[in-house]
Design an enzyme around this catalytic site. Structure first.
Site, PDB file in Angstrom:
ATOM      1  N   ASP A 125      -3.163   6.196  -2.942  1.00  0.00           N
ATOM      2  CA  ASP A 125      -1.943   5.563  -2.421  1.00  0.00           C
ATOM      3  C   ASP A 125      -1.564   4.390  -3.323  1.00  0.00           C
ATOM      4  OD1 ASP A 125      -3.850   3.742  -1.719  1.00  0.00           O
ATOM      5  OD2 ASP A 125      -3.080   3.375   0.291  1.00  0.00           O
ATOM      6  N   GLU A 177     -10.875   7.088   7.831  1.00  0.00           N
ATOM      7  CA  GLU A 177      -9.738   7.543   8.621  1.00  0.00           C
ATOM      8  C   GLU A 177      -9.283   8.863   8.002  1.00  0.00           C
ATOM      9  OE1 GLU A 177      -7.382   3.834  10.275  1.00  0.00           O
ATOM     10  OE2 GLU A 177      -7.482   3.770   8.098  1.00  0.00           O
ATOM     11  N   ALA A 178      -8.661   9.705   8.822  1.00  0.00           N
ATOM     12  CA  ALA A 178      -8.225  11.003   8.304  1.00  0.00           C
ATOM     13  C   ALA A 178      -7.285  10.838   7.117  1.00  0.00           C
ATOM     14  CB  ALA A 178      -7.544  11.792   9.426  1.00  0.00           C
ATOM     15  N   SER A 181       2.931   2.191  15.005  1.00  0.00           N
ATOM     16  CA  SER A 181       2.335   1.886  13.702  1.00  0.00           C
ATOM     17  C   SER A 181       2.197   0.375  13.557  1.00  0.00           C
ATOM     18  CB  SER A 181       3.241   2.428  12.593  1.00  0.00           C
ATOM     19  OG  SER A 181       2.924   1.800  11.366  1.00  0.00           O
ATOM     20  N   GLY A 182       1.158  -0.042  12.855  1.00  0.00           N
ATOM     21  CA  GLY A 182       0.998  -1.465  12.569  1.00  0.00           C
ATOM     22  C   GLY A 182       1.430  -1.809  11.161  1.00  0.00           C
ATOM     23  N   THR A 183       1.977  -0.828  10.437  1.00  0.00           N
ATOM     24  CA  THR A 183       2.427  -1.105   9.063  1.00  0.00           C
ATOM     25  C   THR A 183       3.880  -0.715   8.837  1.00  0.00           C
ATOM     26  OG1 THR A 183       1.719   1.066   8.292  1.00  0.00           O
ATOM     27  CG2 THR A 183       0.118  -0.729   8.087  1.00  0.00           C
ATOM     28  N   ASP A 226      -1.896   1.188  -3.463  1.00  0.00           N
ATOM     29  CA  ASP A 226      -2.814   0.129  -3.910  1.00  0.00           C
ATOM     30  C   ASP A 226      -4.234   0.665  -4.093  1.00  0.00           C
ATOM     31  OD1 ASP A 226      -3.316   0.478  -1.204  1.00  0.00           O
ATOM     32  OD2 ASP A 226      -3.629  -1.644  -0.798  1.00  0.00           O
ATOM     33  N   SER A 248       0.801  -1.226   0.000  1.00  0.00           N
ATOM     34  CA  SER A 248       0.000   0.000   0.000  1.00  0.00           C
ATOM     35  C   SER A 248       0.838   1.283   0.000  1.00  0.00           C
ATOM     36  CB  SER A 248      -0.933  -0.071   1.201  1.00  0.00           C
ATOM     37  OG  SER A 248      -1.953   0.857   1.068  1.00  0.00           O
ATOM     38  N   ARG A 286       1.200   6.303  19.201  1.00  0.00           N
ATOM     39  CA  ARG A 286       0.872   4.871  19.081  1.00  0.00           C
ATOM     40  C   ARG A 286       1.862   4.226  18.097  1.00  0.00           C
ATOM     41  NH1 ARG A 286      -1.356   4.322  14.113  1.00  0.00           N
ATOM     42  NH2 ARG A 286      -1.848   2.134  14.412  1.00  0.00           N
TER      43      ARG A 286
HETATM   44  C1  G16 Z   1      -3.265   0.670   6.452  1.00  0.00           C
HETATM   45  C2  G16 Z   1      -4.595   0.414   7.107  1.00  0.00           C
HETATM   46  C3  G16 Z   1      -5.214   1.728   7.545  1.00  0.00           C
HETATM   47  C4  G16 Z   1      -4.239   2.463   8.462  1.00  0.00           C
HETATM   48  C5  G16 Z   1      -2.876   2.597   7.797  1.00  0.00           C
HETATM   49  C6  G16 Z   1      -1.825   3.131   8.741  1.00  0.00           C
HETATM   50  O1  G16 Z   1      -3.458   1.467   5.322  1.00  0.00           O
HETATM   51  O2  G16 Z   1      -5.433  -0.250   6.200  1.00  0.00           O
HETATM   52  O3  G16 Z   1      -6.418   1.453   8.196  1.00  0.00           O
HETATM   53  O4  G16 Z   1      -4.723   3.720   8.777  1.00  0.00           O
HETATM   54  O5  G16 Z   1      -2.417   1.331   7.360  1.00  0.00           O
HETATM   55  O6  G16 Z   1      -1.748   2.267   9.843  1.00  0.00           O
HETATM   56  P1  G16 Z   1      -0.606   2.388  10.935  1.00  0.00           P
HETATM   57  O7  G16 Z   1      -0.720   3.777  11.480  1.00  0.00           O
HETATM   58  O8  G16 Z   1      -0.920   1.323  11.945  1.00  0.00           O
HETATM   59  O9  G16 Z   1       0.703   2.193  10.234  1.00  0.00           O
HETATM   60  P2  G16 Z   1      -2.725   1.124   3.957  1.00  0.00           P
HETATM   61  O10 G16 Z   1      -3.308   2.109   2.996  1.00  0.00           O
HETATM   62  O11 G16 Z   1      -1.263   1.299   4.194  1.00  0.00           O
HETATM   63  O12 G16 Z   1      -3.117  -0.298   3.690  1.00  0.00           O
END
Ligand code: G16
Length: 534
Positions: free
Chosen positions: A280, A375-376, A502-504, A282, A63, A500
């Site tokens: 973005d 989301e914002a 990040s989960g990505t 994807d 993404s 927080r």
């Molecule tokens: C993904 C999630 C979104 C999230 C974003 C950032 O987006 O699908 O819901 O807002 O990651 O997440 P984080 O702050 O945990 O890194 P994408 O567009 O990267 O798939």
């Protein structure tokens, strides 16, 4: 089959680290992903068998991340994200130490989840334009072949297109009575393109919208959609469409760049007050923006899209004459305080705040007849409940005005990709609403004024030490850090800030807002300094 799994697994050795299923699946440097993708393939087949052979989707994408990253997300039968309880199974398989352990966990899941292994497994998959994609597809195919799954490779698609395909396939036969559409790219273009054309009938032209496609998969797919719709109805200029130059993906462009930098992508050359949008990598996120007559940049982010959509749908539902139709807006902690105030006070709609991740917002949106979630950062869509679908389908209008409004509402439902946030569908949604309201970006922007805000990415030694509560708005750990943030926030007028993990990405995100731009910047910097110590 058991020996095939062990043998195939041995071709995909696991790196020595711990993996977790994050905000949007597994995501990391692509060179680390081979074993993960293989194991996700095993899990996708099990998930399909558990659900009696329903088709499961696997999307290979990272993404908004940098070109060197890649990732994988699983898609459940109605096109929604993988059920949360299965994320733990994904992580357990991903972390199995040896090939024998992979088989042992796979076999254990069959027993503990009461899966009938003789049910045929059906999986479809696609990828974005990253250079690492084809090799990762090969790892996935290796797993699906080892377990004898029936699979289809859909090549290059946007993430939301694959979500749409999954739902179409799983709703095409009885007992389903609401077929979602035709599971082809043409079927996707026809469904949302025809709905757009219907909604734009008789509306004056609004001028060109310039769309930055982040040099990703959104570029060719948006071209396909625009060609289907035709120039007379969609006046669009596509920029940043160099999908063959891998290093350009999301570089100095795209929704994340525009949202975090709060400025135009350098390749964007537009007149003042011209509508611009960025997708973005994807194409599941979109933000709008424009430069005003003084050259000042204005961002129309996910919050502004949510408020625009919620106000339009509220008016449309009233015009149709639907009584007791519950509309709600779902946001995350990143939502600007002004947007939340506007929704509750001006639009008089309820707001729910969930943790980051569309999977959380999507779930909360299902609790309304119509749940608008964004989301914002521009990731979101609109959901209509099963009963709302029925009501909209069967309602009998009592006047010509109600009949017109009802036709528009029905077309709007077709225009929206309800499976997940979809930048292409959201782009058309915004274009329709602006045309119906007769608004340019300036009028849209003037609905409320964002509090100045700042989003900072902080690299830390170990982001896993950051544990949150209250929809990620407060830190539980490391101890004492929240108190320090509270102490700082209290010094600023309308101050708010949170941190927080990040989960990505391997980083911690810090968000701040305050009454003045300088103060929002300062607050973000000071909180980031605290966070950086860990
Ligand atoms: C993904 C999630 C979104 C999230 C974003 C950032 O987006 O699908 O819901 O807002 O990651 O997440 P984080 O702050 O945990 O890194 P994408 O567009 O990267 O798939």
């Amino acid at each position: 089959m058991t020996s095939q799994i062990v043998e195939a697994s041995s071709r995909h050795p696991k790196p020595d680290r711990v993996f977790s299923y994050g905000t949007a699946g597994f995501r990391m440097k692509a060179v680390l992903l081979d074993a993960i993708i293989f194991r996700v393939g095993l899990l996708a087949a099990l998930r399909s068998q558990k659900l009696n052979g329903k088709t499961i989707g696997v999307m290979i994408t990272a993404s908004h991340n940098v070109p060197e990253d890649n990732g994988v997300k699983l898609i459940d039968p109605m096109g929604e994200m993988l059920e949360e309880s299965w994320e733990a199974h994904a992580a357990t398989l991903a972390n199995a130490a040896t090939d024998e352990d992979v088989l042992a966990i796979y076999s254990h899941l069959i027993v503990s989840l009461k899966i009938n292994p003789s049910v045929p497994a059906r999986v479809i998959f696609a990828r974005d334009t990253r250079e690492s994609g084809p090799a990762l597809v090969a790892s996935l195919v290796d797993a699906l072949t080892a377990v004898g799954a029936d699979f289809t490779d859909h090549g290059l698609l946007t993430t939301p297109q694959l979500h749409y395909f999954v739902r179409c396939i799983n709703t095409q036969n009885p007992p389903h009575t609401e077929a979602y559409g035709v599971a082809t790219e043409q079927g996707y273009y026809e469904k949302i393109g025809n709905a757009y054309k219907k909604l734009m009938q008789g509306k004056p032209k609004q001028g060109t919208v310039t769309v930055d496609c982040a040099n990703g998969i959104g570029a060719p797919k948006l071209k396909g959609l625009a060609d289907f719709i035709g120039k007379d109805t969609l006046d669009i200029k596509i920029i940043n469409d160099s999908v063959d130059v891998y290093s350009k993906l999301n570089y100095q462009c795209g929704a994340d760049f525009v949202k975090t930098q709060q400025r135009l992508p350098p390749a964007s050359q537009v007149a003042s007050l011209a509508r611009c949008a960025s997708l973005d990598g994807d194409a599941d996120r979109i933000v709008y923006y424009f430069n005003d007559a003084d050259g000042i940049f204005h961002l129309l982010d996910g919050d502004k899209i949510a408020t625009l959509a919620a106000s339009f749908i509220t008016d449309l539902v009233k015009a149709v004459g639907l009584a007791d139709f519950r509309i709600g807006v779902i946001q995350s902690a990143y939502a600007n305080g002004s947007s939340t105030g506007y929704i509750t006070k001006t639009l008089s709609l309820p707001v729910v705040c969930t943790p980051t991740g569309v999977k959380h917002l999507h779930h909360a949106a299902t609790k309304f007849d119509c749940g608008v979630y964004f989301e914002a950062n521009g990731h979101g869509t609109v959901l209509f409940s099963h009963s709302a679908h029925q009501i909209i389908k069967s309602h009998l209008p009592e006047s010509p005005a109600q009949a017109t409004a009802l036709e528009n509402l029905r077309a709007l439902v077709d225009l929206i990709n309800e499976t997940v946030g979809d930048a292409l569908s959201d782009l058309l949604l915004v274009e329709v609403i602006l045309a119906h309201k007769g608004w340019g970006p300036k009028e849209w922007d003037s609905t409320y004024t964002d509090l100045p805000n700042r989003l900072v990415r902080v690299e830390v030694k170990d982001r896993t030490v950051f544990k949150t509560t209250d929809a990620e708005r407060r830190l539980l750990e490391p101890t004492g850090v929240q108190e320090k943030i509270d102490g700082l926030v209290g010094k600023y007028k309308q101050g708010r800030s949170f941190a927080r993990a990040s989960g990505t990405e391997d980083a911690v995100r810090v968000y701040s807002e305050a009454a003045e731009r300088g103060e929002a910047e300062e607050l973000a910097r000071l909180v980031a300094d605290i966070v950086a110590q860990f």
